[in-house]
Design a protein around this motif. Structure first.
Motif, PDB file in Angstrom:
ATOM      1  N   VAL B 249       1.241  -1.094   0.066  1.00  0.00           N
ATOM      2  CA  VAL B 249       0.236  -0.034  -0.169  1.00  0.00           C
ATOM      3  C   VAL B 249       1.500   1.333  -0.380  1.00  0.00           C
ATOM      4  CG1 VAL B 249      -1.212   1.538   1.325  1.00  0.00           C
ATOM      5  CG2 VAL B 249      -2.475  -1.228   1.567  1.00  0.00           C
ATOM      6  N   PHE B 257      -8.569  -1.488  -2.803  1.00  0.00           N
ATOM      7  CA  PHE B 257      -8.786  -2.162  -2.373  1.00  0.00           C
ATOM      8  C   PHE B 257     -10.290  -2.216  -3.136  1.00  0.00           C
ATOM      9  CE2 PHE B 257      -5.961  -2.023   0.653  1.00  0.00           C
ATOM     10  CZ  PHE B 257      -5.624  -3.307   0.919  1.00  0.00           C
ATOM     11  N   SER B 394      -9.214  -3.941   8.294  1.00  0.00           N
ATOM     12  CA  SER B 394      -9.944  -2.914   8.150  1.00  0.00           C
ATOM     13  C   SER B 394      -8.611  -1.372   9.016  1.00  0.00           C
ATOM     14  CB  SER B 394     -11.016  -2.766  10.050  1.00  0.00           C
ATOM     15  OG  SER B 394     -11.123  -1.627   9.141  1.00  0.00           O
ATOM     16  N   ASP B 395      -7.790  -1.585   8.952  1.00  0.00           N
ATOM     17  CA  ASP B 395      -6.714  -0.842   9.914  1.00  0.00           C
ATOM     18  C   ASP B 395      -6.172  -0.321   8.819  1.00  0.00           C
ATOM     19  OD1 ASP B 395      -7.966  -0.072  11.790  1.00  0.00           O
ATOM     20  OD2 ASP B 395      -5.975  -0.955  13.191  1.00  0.00           O
ATOM     21  N   ALA B 396      -5.522  -1.288   8.064  1.00  0.00           N
ATOM     22  CA  ALA B 396      -4.748  -1.675   6.872  1.00  0.00           C
ATOM     23  C   ALA B 396      -5.123  -1.070   5.353  1.00  0.00           C
ATOM     24  CB  ALA B 396      -3.975  -3.247   6.816  1.00  0.00           C
ATOM     25  N   THR B 397      -6.723  -1.585   5.356  1.00  0.00           N
ATOM     26  CA  THR B 397      -6.944  -1.542   4.267  1.00  0.00           C
ATOM     27  C   THR B 397      -8.196   0.244   4.321  1.00  0.00           C
ATOM     28  OG1 THR B 397      -8.920  -1.986   4.658  1.00  0.00           O
ATOM     29  CG2 THR B 397      -8.091  -3.657   3.622  1.00  0.00           C
ATOM     30  N   VAL B 398      -7.900   1.086   5.460  1.00  0.00           N
ATOM     31  CA  VAL B 398      -8.617   2.092   5.325  1.00  0.00           C
ATOM     32  C   VAL B 398      -7.428   3.274   5.468  1.00  0.00           C
ATOM     33  CG1 VAL B 398     -10.213   3.447   6.981  1.00  0.00           C
ATOM     34  CG2 VAL B 398     -10.458   1.771   6.079  1.00  0.00           C
ATOM     35  N   GLY B 399      -6.751   2.660   6.296  1.00  0.00           N
ATOM     36  CA  GLY B 399      -4.786   3.534   6.443  1.00  0.00           C
ATOM     37  C   GLY B 399      -4.872   4.518   7.036  1.00  0.00           C
TER      38      GLY B 399
ATOM     39  N   THR C 253      -5.969   3.792  -1.709  1.00  0.00           N
ATOM     40  CA  THR C 253      -6.298   3.635  -0.447  1.00  0.00           C
ATOM     41  C   THR C 253      -5.743   4.201   0.897  1.00  0.00           C
ATOM     42  OG1 THR C 253      -5.434   1.011  -0.757  1.00  0.00           O
ATOM     43  CG2 THR C 253      -4.920   1.494   1.702  1.00  0.00           C
ATOM     44  N   ARG C 256      -8.288   7.493   2.163  1.00  0.00           N
ATOM     45  CA  ARG C 256      -9.464   6.897   3.200  1.00  0.00           C
ATOM     46  C   ARG C 256      -9.390   7.778   3.868  1.00  0.00           C
ATOM     47  NH1 ARG C 256     -11.103   1.634   1.448  1.00  0.00           N
ATOM     48  NH2 ARG C 256     -10.770   1.692  -0.302  1.00  0.00           N
TER      49      ARG C 256
END
Lengths: 398, 399, 303
Positions: B249, B257, B394-399, C253, C256
């Motif tokens: 990422v 994602f 969730s943290d990884a995909t939402v940043g 990403t 966000r």
């Protein structure tokens, strides 16, 4: 319309102008061949010439749509003329934008800045020109219009009359070459209007600036202005001092719009250097040549109602001149200072007569036979081709 | 039967994640939170006992059935000879079919207050993916199926879908369709992408790949990439995989994602390669033959969407009739010919000869044993693990 | 006699009516407020109370085990620590989008109010027209417009504004542009309402009083339009700060925003306490900023 253009161009009725130079136009406002035609083809102002000497008070008077406001807006720079020039104090200002002209306007409904207090409204022009000493100038101006105690109020907190004075102060403080007043008293009630008329006149005399006042109220125009320009259909019908316009109208429109007139058809019998003699339904009447404004063999003989004397049939009226017998009183209204009669003449027309209640004559009643007369020097004669009813309705709407 | 007329693949619809998730999530969040107990008191666990939280079966009296399934996941229902109408005609059961499942998590959010407090959701059958099915079974929200009323399920279910840890005997669940998660790429723009580690490192793909928003799909591959087994991994391995994901990422290799229109972006070139579901790829290939599906070196993830009977369903027997019906090989073939996912029914391949011979040899619909040898499944997570890992995800995909 | 007897009560009721109708008017006021009050109570106060309660649950709870009320104020500290970046990003994107909307919207509203003439109402309808399609569909079509192979990127690459490998989609530019597009009508409408009320003679008066058109705008039009500016920026900023659809569809990403985090925590991670704490925090933050802003803008000074 040639008559108005002629009159205006010669500047003949030069009004009382305290500091007008020779010719009266050097320091003043001059409009030449000014025309405004809108995109939709409507011509609001047509080839208008006007000379306003410095320091004079001119009123543009006319019904709505006559072009008086458009003329004013062109002088202010808020409207671009289609053709013609505007000269002010010897300089051509036609192409200058509104904010570059030494002209200020008192707007209809005042257009005071609602977000600024009175003080800042009045100081607005000074601040834009970076004038020094704003404080004392504003104070002095607010004193002049007697609003010094209201300086920190918003316009919405003031009465109509007070707002009007603020609008005046806001324009005057800039000492413009010309102050334009666009129906400034229209929103006030009658009593306040009268006192403001006097107030504005007083201020004009005091500051000695050129005022150009637009109104549809003939009484207001005549009370305030040195010179009145009666406008109709985009042209000036007649220009002159109020008394002259009233006494010697040159067109049926002016005759009807300024006060009231009886207009009676007549046939010219003879013309001499002094007098034109006409046949008015079988009665010979005369009109001074200087007051005859037609070359035709027929004309409208005009006489103001208050100039007509009324008496019993066969009575010896003190008017040596035009006597018209055979009238019958058809309506009487008593208004205190005078009594207004309608008298039906033998040829069917009803004439208006205002009779001062001096106590020397008795009142007549409906159905009585009467005789009318007037002094020839009060009569005037107009072009028969003009509409005898022109300006009647316009005059009544005020 | 012209599959290109419509896009039935349930996972490729625009609406999938966005529409209901976007609009509905906020409302769902508000309402579900509102339904939590007041005042400032704790909230009891949502686990129920299916043996006590059940309704009287009205199937005999009321010949009807209410189903919630994914969008576009059945052959056209207006076809009078389609599987849907044939079922209604032969059984006399009227089916209220709702295609209102767009996302596992979102559907869960919609029903958790009711099912968590043993209240009816007015559905006799819902269709959810393995891990969500496992969670709901674990919470005791799902009724066991009567074995004798679904004989064909136990007879015809393909071997690779048997013996799942979360429901070893298929007591609670019956696969509706299965699918594979692998790699898709657009051959018009790039050379074949053979593995997941290639996908994450090749410089010509930088900023032009997407990964799926389904944690178990994507993290399965990430675990493989870091040398762990998705079927059995440790916490350390999990965090290695999360770190690898975070690197992809942060260095910009990954564009997004994606859960919905990733194949549309693949077709128009915004992305050139992505993690993809097999059925979607078959659908996209009808329009754009440049789109290829690859079995990555790391293997394939095999998943199913499962038919489940929730607590307090009032027409369980009718639901079981439906399950048994769709496990007839001929019916299963007709369904698979339309939706293009893997058919979970043994014998459907033979039946497909009659339905659409061109699909018989498609390994993405009828994979052989060899093909399936490389597939793996994601390790079942207990409650604490799933909360922890899903939070990390969730943290990884939402940043 | 009977007539008289009937007449008396009638006058009595007439006389009594004034006070009676006053009472009824008072009650009518409350009755009229009742539906909205109940509505708000049901759909705002109760959920909000519950949201605050949820945010104080022990964050290690789950649906399976339930949630314990431990008054875990630490949740707030944790979420700020963990998610301050998306928080800032949300506010920053919303501020940028609001700024863009203000500039574009002001020019547009000004043109509609003062220059459009008889097209005024048609143009207003056009401003609102995007609302006839769904928010999501509009945002998705921006995905197509800004796509790497789309004409916008092509044109910008041709003009060398973008390098050959640069893109718009999945960048902050796309997210802010999407926000600005989606919320522009919320800016234009209040601005128009404010500007349209301004008497054009005030502008004339300013130029009559030696103000250059720019000065006249700054001294007259702008201050008089401030109520519209304030409500327009609020109507744009508040929803933009909470929006996550644009970030989801147009961003990558790395773009966000807090809305995505809340959604992820609530739906994917299934962590209601964290999601609730984030929601409450976002709400408090926005309310605080709005209060400061409204006070600073000094709207009470206007009229």
């Amino acid at each position: 319309m040639p008559p108005s253009a002629d009159t205006a161009a010669t500047g003949a009725p030069a009004p009382a102008a305290p500091d007008a130079g020779p010719g009266g136009s050097d320091g003043g406002l001059r409009l030449s061949s000014l025309t405004k035609r809108y995109a939709n083809g409507f011509t609001a102002v047509h080839d208008l010439d006007l000379d306003v000497p410095r320091g004079s008070f001119i009123a543009l008077l006319g019904p709505s749509g006559c072009g008086k406001t458009t003329t004013l807006r062109m002088v202010a720079g808020l409207e671009v003329p289609t053709s013609g020039r505007i000269t002010l104090a010897g300089q051509d200002i036609t192409d200058r934008r509104a904010h570059q002209r030494p002209v200020n306007t008192v707007f209809q409904n005042y257009a005071l800045f609602p977000h600024l207090d009175i003080y800042e409204n009045v100081a607005f022009g000074l601040r834009r020109r970076k004038v020094r000493d704003v404080e004392s100038k504003v104070r002095a101006m607010l004193e002049l219009v007697e609003l010094d105690s209201q300086a920190r109020k918003r316009p919405a907190q003031l009465s109509g009359g007070q707002q009007q004075r603020v609008a005046l102060a806001r324009a005057l403080i800039n000492e413009p070459e010309v102050l334009l007043l666009d129906e400034p008293l229209g929103a006030l009630d009658l009593k306040l209007r009268r006192s403001m008329q006097i107030e504005i006149k007083r201020i004009q005399v005091e500051v000695g600036l050129t005022f150009m006042h637009v109104t549809h109220d003939q009484e207001e125009a005549m009370t305030m202005a040195d010179t009145v320009a009666v406008m109709n259909g985009g042209v000036i019908e007649q220009l002159g001092a109020p008394a002259e316009l009233y006494e010697n109208p040159r067109s049926t429109f002016v005759a009807n719009f300024l006060g009231q007139s009886n207009l009676i058809e007549g046939r010219v019998l003879s013309r001499s250097a002094d007098v034109t003699t006409l046949d008015m339904h079988g009665i010979t009447v005369s009109v001074p040549t200087a007051r005859t404004h037609t070359d035709g063999d027929r004309g409208w003989i005009g006489i103001r109602p208050e100039k007509v004397l009324i008496g019993e049939e066969g009575a010896d009226l003190d008017a040596p001149g035009n006597t018209v017998p055979g009238g019958v009183v058809s309506d009487v209204s008593f208004v205190g200072v005078s009594t207004q009669y309608l008298v039906r003449m033998p040829w069917g027309q009803e004439l208006q007569v205002f009779s001062q209640n001096t106590g020397r004559t008795r009142m007549f009643t409906v159905g009585e036979k009467v005789e009318l007369s007037w002094r020839p020097e009060y009569a005037f004669c107009l072009d028969i081709n003009q509409d005898a009813a022109a300006g009647v309705d316009d005059g009544e709407t005020r | 039967m012209a599959p290109e007329d419509q896009a039935p693949a349930r996972r490729s619809t625009l609406s999938r994640r966005g529409l209901l998730r976007g609009g509905g999530a906020v409302a769902a969040a508000g309402l579900s939170v509102a339904a939590l107990k007041l005042p400032f008191f704790s909230v009891a666990g949502a686990a129920q006992d299916p043996a006590t939280c059940r309704a009287t079966d009205l199937s005999e009296r009321e010949r009807r059935l209410v189903i919630s399934n994914w969008t576009g996941y059945i052959d056209p229902r207006r076809n009078p000879r389609g599987t849907y109408n044939t079922f209604q005609d032969t059984t006399g059961i009227t089916v209220e079919y709702n295609d209102d499942v767009n996302d596992n998590a979102e559907f869960y959010a919609k029903v958790r207050n009711q099912l968590g407090s043993c209240e009816p959701i007015d559905r006799d059958m819902i269709v959810l993916t393995d891990w969500m099915a496992a969670r709901m079974i674990g919470l005791g929200w799902i009724q066991p199926l009567e074995r004798e009323r679904v004989p064909r399920l136990h007879e015809n279910l393909i071997d690779s879908l048997r013996g799942k840890a979360w429901d070893p005997d298929r007591t609670y669940s019956a696969p509706w369709q299965s699918g594979l998660t692998g790699i898709a790429y657009n051959a018009a723009y790039v050379d074949e992408v053979g593995s997941f580690s290639e996908l994450l490192t090749r410089s010509d793909l930088k900023g032009r790949i997407t990964l799926l928003t389904e944690m178990r799909d994507t993290m399965g591959f990430m675990l493989k990439v870091v040398g762990a087994e998705p079927e059995d991994f440790t916490e350390d391995e999990w965090y290695d995989a999360i770190d690898a994901l975070n690197r992809a990422v942060s260095d910009g290799q990954l564009r997004q994602f994606a859960g919905n229109n990733y194949l549309q972006q693949l077709a128009n070139g915004d992305i050139v390669a992505c993690e993809a579901w097999s059925g979607d790829v078959i659908q996209a290939q009808y329009d754009n033959p440049d789109i290829k599906f690859v079995v990555p070196e790391e293997g394939l993830s095999l998943w199913s969407d499962n038919m489940l009977v929730p607590n307090l369903a009032t027409h369980q027997a009718n639901a079981e009739a439906w399950i048994d019906y769709y496990y007839e090989p001929e019916v299963a073939a007709r369904l698979a010919a339309w939706v293009n996912y893997i058919c979970p029914v043994e014998g459907a391949r033979e039946a497909m000869e009659q339905v659409d011979a061109s699909l018989v040899d498609n390994p993405l619909i009828f994979p052989d044993e060899e093909f399936l040898a490389d597939t793996w499944d994601f390790m079942p997570l207990d409650d604490r693990q799933s909360q922890q890992y899903e939070g990390d995800w969730s943290d990884a995909t939402v940043g | 006699m009977t007539q008289a007897a009937q007449a008396v009560p009638e006058t009595a009721t007439l006389a009594a009516e004034p006070s009676g109708s006053r009472r009824r008017r008072g009650r009518t006021g409350y009755l009229l407020m009742l539906p909205a009050t109940l509505w708000l109570l049901l759909f705002f106060v109760v959920p909000f109370y519950s949201l605050v309660a949820t945010s104080l649950f022990d964050a290690s709870g789950s649906d399976f085990r339930g949630y314990e009320m431990t008054y875990a104020w630490g949740n707030y500290v944790d979420v700020v620590e963990a998610y301050w970046q998306p928080f800032l990003r949300s506010l920053w994107y919303a501020a940028l989008a609001t700024g863009i909307c203000l500039v574009l919207g002001y020019v547009l509203a000004y043109a509609i109010a003062f220059k459009a003439g008889r097209w005024k109402w048609l143009l207003l309808v056009l401003v609102i027209a995007p609302f006839f399609t769904s928010f999501l569909v509009r945002t998705l079509s921006w995905q197509l417009i800004l796509s790497d192979e789309g004409f916008v990127v092509d044109a910008l690459q041709f003009l060398r504004v973008l390098g050959p490998d640069d893109r718009l989609l999945a960048t902050p530019v796309a997210v802010v542009a999407g926000l600005a597009y989606n919320f522009l009508p919320f800016m234009v409408l209040p601005l128009f309402a404010s500007l349209d009320k301004i008497d054009p003679r005030l502008v004339e008066a300013s130029s009559d009083l030696y103000a250059h058109p720019f000065v006249g705008f700054w001294k007259v039009t702008w201050p008089l339009s401030l109520p519209g500016v304030v409500s327009g920026t609020l109507l744009t900023f508040i929803p933009a700060a909470g929006d996550y659809i644009n970030a989801e569809f147009l961003g990558s990403t790395n773009q966000r925003v807090i809305g995505n985090v809340i959604q992820g925590q609530f739906i994917d991670a299934n962590n209601s306490p964290v999601a609730a704490a984030l929601s409450v925090l976002l709400m408090v933050l926005i309310v605080a900023m709005v209060l400061v802003y409204v006070r600073r803008a000094g709207t009470e000074e206007l009229l």
